[in-house]
Design a protein around this motif. Structure first.
Motif, mmCIF file in Angstrom:
data_model
loop_
_atom_site.group_PDB
_atom_site.id
_atom_site.type_symbol
_atom_site.label_atom_id
_atom_site.label_comp_id
_atom_site.label_asym_id
_atom_site.label_seq_id
_atom_site.Cartn_x
_atom_site.Cartn_y
_atom_site.Cartn_z
ATOM 1 N N LEU A 85 0.947 -1.195 0.173
ATOM 2 C CA LEU A 85 -0.099 0.127 -0.079
ATOM 3 C C LEU A 85 0.719 1.290 -0.161
ATOM 4 O O LEU A 85 0.660 2.162 -0.806
ATOM 5 C CB LEU A 85 -0.888 -0.061 1.234
ATOM 6 C CG LEU A 85 -1.828 1.177 1.443
ATOM 7 C CD1 LEU A 85 -3.122 0.604 1.783
ATOM 8 C CD2 LEU A 85 -0.999 2.102 2.228
ATOM 9 N N CYS A 88 2.450 1.744 -3.280
ATOM 10 C CA CYS A 88 1.596 1.791 -4.554
ATOM 11 C C CYS A 88 0.669 3.463 -4.335
ATOM 12 O O CYS A 88 0.714 3.968 -5.220
ATOM 13 C CB CYS A 88 0.221 1.055 -4.402
ATOM 14 S SG CYS A 88 -0.911 1.125 -5.847
ATOM 15 N N HIS A 89 0.490 3.879 -3.135
ATOM 16 C CA HIS A 89 -0.100 5.106 -2.838
ATOM 17 C C HIS A 89 0.463 6.185 -2.062
ATOM 18 O O HIS A 89 0.125 7.358 -2.156
ATOM 19 C CB HIS A 89 -1.491 4.731 -2.012
ATOM 20 C CG HIS A 89 -2.313 3.814 -2.535
ATOM 21 N ND1 HIS A 89 -3.253 4.182 -3.578
ATOM 22 C CD2 HIS A 89 -2.701 2.342 -2.384
ATOM 23 C CE1 HIS A 89 -3.988 3.313 -3.989
ATOM 24 N NE2 HIS A 89 -3.748 2.300 -3.231
ATOM 25 N N MET A 114 -0.801 8.131 2.385
ATOM 26 C CA MET A 114 -1.865 7.247 2.417
ATOM 27 C C MET A 114 -1.413 6.225 3.668
ATOM 28 O O MET A 114 -2.395 5.674 4.304
ATOM 29 C CB MET A 114 -2.196 6.569 1.078
ATOM 30 C CG MET A 114 -3.358 5.536 1.041
ATOM 31 S SD MET A 114 -4.863 6.526 1.555
ATOM 32 C CE MET A 114 -4.955 7.435 -0.158
ATOM 33 N N VAL A 138 -3.894 5.304 6.956
ATOM 34 C CA VAL A 138 -4.233 3.690 7.090
ATOM 35 C C VAL A 138 -3.921 3.514 8.562
ATOM 36 O O VAL A 138 -4.801 2.949 9.522
ATOM 37 C CB VAL A 138 -3.562 2.771 6.109
ATOM 38 C CG1 VAL A 138 -3.930 1.529 6.825
ATOM 39 C CG2 VAL A 138 -4.054 3.009 4.704
ATOM 40 N N MET A 175 -11.331 1.479 5.748
ATOM 41 C CA MET A 175 -10.576 1.386 4.398
ATOM 42 C C MET A 175 -11.425 1.229 3.320
ATOM 43 O O MET A 175 -11.055 2.086 2.508
ATOM 44 C CB MET A 175 -10.061 0.118 4.563
ATOM 45 C CG MET A 175 -8.676 -0.032 5.636
ATOM 46 S SD MET A 175 -7.295 1.099 5.021
ATOM 47 C CE MET A 175 -7.021 0.750 3.663
ATOM 48 N N ALA A 176 -12.543 0.979 3.511
ATOM 49 C CA ALA A 176 -13.640 0.944 2.397
ATOM 50 C C ALA A 176 -13.998 2.476 2.017
ATOM 51 O O ALA A 176 -14.116 2.729 0.656
ATOM 52 C CB ALA A 176 -14.841 0.237 2.578
ATOM 53 N N LEU A 204 -10.536 3.790 0.370
ATOM 54 C CA LEU A 204 -9.932 3.523 -1.029
ATOM 55 C C LEU A 204 -10.812 2.698 -1.921
ATOM 56 O O LEU A 204 -10.463 2.207 -2.760
ATOM 57 C CB LEU A 204 -8.847 2.691 -0.670
ATOM 58 C CG LEU A 204 -7.403 3.374 -0.129
ATOM 59 C CD1 LEU A 204 -6.224 2.319 0.223
ATOM 60 C CD2 LEU A 204 -6.911 4.511 -1.229
ATOM 61 N N GLY A 205 -12.336 2.392 -1.209
ATOM 62 C CA GLY A 205 -13.056 1.526 -1.936
ATOM 63 C C GLY A 205 -13.073 0.202 -1.520
ATOM 64 O O GLY A 205 -12.097 -0.277 -0.656
ATOM 65 N N ASP A 238 -12.241 -2.658 -2.957
ATOM 66 C CA ASP A 238 -11.292 -3.347 -3.272
ATOM 67 C C ASP A 238 -9.596 -2.794 -2.847
ATOM 68 O O ASP A 238 -8.661 -2.965 -3.681
ATOM 69 C CB ASP A 238 -11.248 -3.528 -4.993
ATOM 70 C CG ASP A 238 -12.439 -4.007 -5.395
ATOM 71 O OD1 ASP A 238 -13.009 -4.977 -4.577
ATOM 72 O OD2 ASP A 238 -13.015 -3.531 -6.405
ATOM 73 N N HIS A 239 -9.715 -2.303 -1.630
ATOM 74 C CA HIS A 239 -8.436 -1.907 -1.328
ATOM 75 C C HIS A 239 -7.346 -3.101 -1.091
ATOM 76 O O HIS A 239 -6.155 -2.400 -1.150
ATOM 77 C CB HIS A 239 -8.710 -1.095 0.114
ATOM 78 C CG HIS A 239 -9.169 -1.793 1.138
ATOM 79 N ND1 HIS A 239 -8.477 -2.621 1.920
ATOM 80 C CD2 HIS A 239 -10.528 -2.045 1.349
ATOM 81 C CE1 HIS A 239 -9.326 -3.333 2.593
ATOM 82 N NE2 HIS A 239 -10.634 -2.781 2.501
ATOM 83 N N THR A 274 -6.113 -4.116 1.435
ATOM 84 C CA THR A 274 -5.275 -4.412 2.909
ATOM 85 C C THR A 274 -6.475 -4.743 3.646
ATOM 86 O O THR A 274 -7.349 -4.178 4.308
ATOM 87 C CB THR A 274 -4.802 -2.921 3.155
ATOM 88 O OG1 THR A 274 -4.084 -2.263 2.009
ATOM 89 C CG2 THR A 274 -3.968 -2.912 4.392
#
Length: 383
Positions: free
Chosen positions: A249, A252-253, A257, A261, A314-315, A318-319, A321-322, A324
């Motif tokens: 994570l 990627c972000h 980010m 988290v 988390m949803a 990041l939605g 399909d995160h 993590t």
């Protein structure tokens, strides 16, 4: 002595406030003592025979009592209002503005002393609230000193109303009124710096809190854990929390980010853990929760609640399909063997991590070690 002590307290606080050392409470506290010191010097100037001097100074004294009280209010809450105390002071000062008869000095002193006691009683209540809320021992000392002056000055007011003070301050050479006035002046000298000592103790508490708190998440740190464990007795539960694919994570972000988290998992744990528990950041994406007086079933429910809250957070971030997740291991038993419970919970956490990632055979491991060990919880990052 009353004038000098008040003037010194006023100058000290106003000077410190001008340097930016204190909040607005110091201006009110210092200004109030400065006015009170000026008022205490007026009897020395009675020989000037200025008809406006005594009533004007008496009015200023009432507002000095209000300003001192406002200083304590602002110390308790910097955003507290000042309108009500000032309005009360204006109402109580109004009779003194027209009380000019020299022969009525004794009743006027009695009235002024009663007004002082009203504001001092309100200050006692505030000091007790501060002491209880912030656990300040100096708050209790301040409350006691103000309470004693209330008793002394109310007694002095009684003698004044009874006409036992006379019309000349030089005539009060002994007896209970003189002793009460002397004792009251003594406590005025000491209490003038009581708010300064309260601020010093408050700063000490804040520094201790900062030293035991993780700066990023607000959770306790290892120092806080070592301090808290000294007081843990009986049985309880230890939960070890580790984020899945946290390094991916971050890569990627970005680390911003990743910090967000970490905030989500911290809030999830703090909201799920009952008041008998504490949440500590162990390092990196590892967290430890210690909860007193619960069994394994309750510990399991807390772990599930943490996971649910984290997934929901988390949803939202990041939605759905995160990717993590969170792995939580737990152990229950006597907190006298806390280190053994930590190792057991750490092993359970890794077992959960392997179970969750068995489909990809991408078992997360410490970046510092090639395989899990009983003490991986001391590492700073699992990735």
């Amino acid at each position: 002595m009353a004038a000098l002590s008040s003037l010194v307290a006023g100058v000290v606080h106003l000077t410190a406030a001008a340097g930016g050392r204190f909040d607005s409470w110091a201006n009110w506290w210092g200004g109030g003592h400065l006015l009170m010191g000026i008022g205490a010097m007026v009897p020395l100037a009675r020989g000037l025979e200025l008809p406006w001097l005594v009533p004007t100074t008496n009015v200023l004294e009432v507002f000095s009592f209000a300003a001192i009280h406002i200083g304590v209010r602002r110390f308790a809450d910097p955003a507290s209002g000042i309108g009500l105390p000032l309005a009360i002071a204006g109402i109580l000062a109004l009779p003194l503005a027209f009380w000019t008869d020299p022969a009525a000095m004794s009743p006027r002193i009695g009235y002024l002393t009663i007004v002082r006691s009203i504001f001092d009683i309100a200050t006692v209540v505030l000091a007790v609230r501060i002491a209880r809320r912030e656990k300040l021992r100096t708050g209790w000392i301040m409350a006691v000193m103000f309470a004693i002056t209330v008793v002394l000055f109310l007694g002095l007011a009684g003698f004044a109303v009874a006409g036992q003070l006379g019309i000349s301050l030089k005539g009060m050479r002994g007896g209970p009124p003189a002793w009460m006035a002397a004792a009251g002046i003594t406590f005025l000298m000491f209490r003038g710096f009581s708010l300064l000592t309260m601020d010093a103790e408050r700063c000490e508490h804040r520094l201790a809190t900062l030293a035991e708190r993780d700066g990023l998440t607000g959770a306790g740190n290892r120092t806080a854990f070592d301090q808290a464990r000294r007081d843990w007795r009986g049985d309880g539960a230890v939960l070890v929390i580790d984020l899945d694919r946290f390094k991916e994570l971050n890569d990627c972000h970005g680390h911003a980010m990743g910090d967000a988290v970490l905030g989500i998992i911290t809030r999830s744990a703090m909201q799920a853990v009952p008041p008998t528990g504490r949440v500590f950041r162990w390092g990196g994406d590892e967290f430890v929760c210690v909860v007193l007086d619960i069994d394994d079933a309750m510990a399991e429910a807390i772990a599930e609640d943490i996971a649910t809250r984290f997934a929901r957070g988390m949803a939202a971030l990041l939605g759905p399909d995160h990717g993590t997740g969170v792995s939580i291991g737990r152990a229950t038993g006597s907190l006298a063997i806390l280190d053994a419970l930590l190792d057991q919970a750490d092993g359970a956490m890794y077992a959960e991590k392997r179970r969750r990632q068995s489909a990809t055979s991408d078992t997360q491991r410490s970046v510092a070690q090639s395989a899990p060990s009983p003490h991986l919880i001391s590492q700073s990052q699992h990735g």
